[in-house]
Design an enzyme around this catalytic site. Structure first.
Site, short mmCIF file in Angstrom:
data_model
loop_
_atom_site.label_atom_id
_atom_site.label_comp_id
_atom_site.label_asym_id
_atom_site.label_seq_id
_atom_site.Cartn_x
_atom_site.Cartn_y
_atom_site.Cartn_z
N LYS A 172 0.86 -1.18 0.00
CA LYS A 172 0.00 0.00 0.00
C LYS A 172 0.90 1.23 0.00
CE LYS A 172 -1.54 2.84 2.69
NZ LYS A 172 -1.38 4.00 1.78
N PRO A 173 1.00 1.91 -1.16
CA PRO A 173 1.83 3.12 -1.20
C PRO A 173 1.08 4.28 -0.53
CG PRO A 173 0.81 2.72 -3.35
CD PRO A 173 0.32 1.63 -2.43
N GLU A 233 10.46 1.14 10.14
CA GLU A 233 11.35 2.28 9.87
C GLU A 233 10.55 3.53 10.19
OE1 GLU A 233 14.47 2.24 8.99
OE2 GLU A 233 14.75 0.16 8.43
N LEU A 234 10.84 4.15 11.33
CA LEU A 234 9.93 5.20 11.84
C LEU A 234 10.59 6.59 11.85
CD1 LEU A 234 8.46 2.95 14.69
CD2 LEU A 234 7.70 3.20 12.32
N ARG A 282 17.88 18.62 1.50
CA ARG A 282 17.51 17.66 0.45
C ARG A 282 16.03 17.31 0.62
NH1 ARG A 282 18.41 11.67 0.04
NH2 ARG A 282 18.64 11.84 2.27
N CYS A 327 13.38 11.33 6.76
CA CYS A 327 13.50 10.82 8.13
C CYS A 327 14.91 11.02 8.65
CB CYS A 327 13.13 9.35 8.17
SG CYS A 327 14.06 8.39 6.96
N GLU A 356 9.99 16.35 15.22
CA GLU A 356 10.50 16.15 13.86
C GLU A 356 9.91 17.26 12.98
OE1 GLU A 356 9.26 12.44 12.07
OE2 GLU A 356 11.08 12.34 10.85
#
Ligand code: NAP
Length: 476
Positions: A171-172, A247-248, A275, A281, A378
């Site tokens: 699921k993209p 991968e968070l 970038r 992330c 973040e």
């Protein structure tokens, strides 16, 4: 009616109608995409489960050839794929084409790694037994990817899964599904058998992925995205003890010592921070610059930021828009909070004034207090907050004062000091005198709440394998 649900190498309409994919530099729809429903999610697992029976027995070399051809086709179509990524994600053409190359390299790496799946053979210490260790594909794998690297995040999961002998349902991200479709088309051209890769685009992620998490045939969840959604999936995975790779989120510190090469550090900061407009992330989230060189570093970084061209990728700009209006609002809120806490806007690049795109001005902030919200959240946008420090102990404390532990960067004049600082930081990846850590041959992943497991390298393949040993009686 669009046909974007990809099952058994056929393109089908979605059960839940359509949703729009938007160009973030104009705010206009690029095109309507099929909205997959639960019946599509189940049909995708049907296809993957059927294909698994034969795919797991295909010779590793043959599987590798399909991955290798996919690498070659991605490089052949680098410009078209780059333009597609730029259109749906907004990043510059330079960044988008760089992402295509990086993504293609995962197919090449796992084409090579998949033919070197060894085992182990040994005798038990007490004698009388031989132990044979072998590896099996974990089974049908559910893959869920974010919008910030539409090609790379899909490639980093599909390539090792297929090399290991797994079949996948993907699921993209709803913001950027078009790139995943393009990769699937190239994989078919490369010889992909039916049912090995299946894609269900959807604007209701929880519905599709939830159906997969409840399906007993799905044995693996590999997720890249926010820590908040990763936590939801880990709770769902607990119910069926589903093998999980996560991968968070990140909150990378970027440390500059007083003896560092300042020009090199500025170059590195431009890459690590700006970038993809800071929407990575691994993006440098907080810049810790030694007080003795903070003025020089800030001035030099500021000059480069002010020279950035911000605008649509098609115009050759250095930096594109943020992904959506919500991202613009949350980045403005962090900026406002930082200013309220005493930070100062030291430098800024101009943004297009008369456009409906989701623009945010690249900004360098000085005088940022070490406890400001902006260094603890973040940012996921082009703000570089600079905090000063004077002792190594102090900066290590700042760097580790977070639940996140994905990437970190250290610029130091003396290599051993750079290594010592790097080893003291609780992060899965540390760039030493480099502003970029990603490499298909290196184990990408985070410590603490930044994730579980690694992608790329040998470790990336192992995430899609079960280990089995056969204990064989071996009388003397
Ligand atoms: P996100 O909101 O967590 O979304 C990631 C994916 O999860 C998307 O496909 C999304 O679908 C899906 N999703 C949303 N809700 C879900 C649910 N309830 N159940 C299952 N899936 C669900 O993250 P994002 O905003 O796209 O990406 C930014 C985050 O990803 C940042 O925190 C960044 O640090 C992290 N990231 C980490 C890495 C890494 O390697 N560690 C790499 C890139 C990004 P929709 O698109 O339909 O919402």
């Amino acid at each position: 009616m669009s046909s974007d649900v990809f099952i058994n190498n056929a393109w089908l309409p979605g059960a839940d109608g359509e949703f729009d994919v938007v160009d973030p530099s104009t705010g206009e729809a690029i095109r309507a995409v099929s909205n997959g429903g639960v019946s599509d999610a189940t049909a995708a697992v049907d296809a993957a489960a059927t294909a698994l029976k034969s795919w797991r027995r295909v010779a590793p070399r043959e599987r590798g050839e399909i991955l290798r051809r996919t690498f070659e086709l991605m490089i052949r179509d680098r410009d078209e794929l780059g333009a597609l990524i730029a259109a749906e994600n907004g990043k510059s053409l330079t960044d988008a084409k760089g992402e295509v190359t990086y993504s293609a390299e995962f197919f090449r790496w796992f084409a090579e790694e998949g033919v070197r799946m060894g085992g182990d053979y040994g005798s038990a210490p007490a004698g009388g037994t031989r132990t044979l260790v072998t590896h099996h594909p974990v089974g049908v794998a559910a893959l869920v990817t974010p919008w910030n690297f539409p090609a790379a995040m899909a490639a980093r999961k599909i390539a090792p899964a297929l090399a290991a002998g797994c079949t996948v349902v993907l699921k993209p991200a709803s913001e950027t599904p078009l790139t995943a479709f393009a990769i699937a088309r190239l994989m078919v051209e490369a010889g992909l058998p039916e049912g090995v890769v299946n894609i269900v685009p959807s604007s209701s992620a929880g519905k599709i992925v939830g159906a997969w998490m409840e399906d007993a045939r799905v044995r693996k969840i590999s997720f890249t995205g926010s820590t908040a959604i990763g936590q939801v999936l880990l709770k769902q995975a607990a119910d069926r003890v589903v093998n999980s790779s996560m991968e968070l989120g990140g909150n990378a510190p970027f440390i500059v010592t007083e003896d560092a090469d300042i020009d090199a550090a500025v170059e590195g900061a431009m890459v690590a921070k700006f970038r993809g407009g800071g929407q990575a992330c691994t993006a440098a989230n907080r810049l810790y610059v030694h007080a003795d060189v903070a003025e020089e570093f800030t001035a030099k970084l500021g000059a480069k930021v002010e020279a950035l061209t911000v605008g649509p990728a098609a115009e050759g700009s250095d930096i594109g828009p943020l992904i959506n209006a919500k991202a613009v609002d949350s980045t403005h809120a962090l900026l406002a909070g930082a200013i309220e806490a005493g930070a100062r806007i030291a430098h800024q690049a101009p943004v297009p004034a008369d456009s409906k795109g989701f623009w945010f001005a690249p900004t360098v902030l000085s005088n940022v207090p070490a406890d400001a919200e902006i260094v603890h959240e973040e940012i996921f946008g082009p703000i570089a907050p600079i905090v000063t420090w004077t002792t190594d102990e102090e900066v290590i404390g700042y760097a580790n004062d977070t639940e996140m532990g994905l990437a970190a960067y250290v610029y130091a004049g003396e290599l051993q000091r750079g290594l010592r600082l790097g080893e003291a930081i609780e992060a899965g990846m540390v760039g030493v005198n480099r502003g970029l850590v990603s490499d298909p041959a290196a184990p990408f992943g985070g410590m603490k709440q930044s994730g579980i497991g690694r992608e790329g390298a040998r470790a990336g393949l192992e995430e899609f394998q079960e280990t089995q040993y056969l204990s064989v009686a071996w009388p003397d």
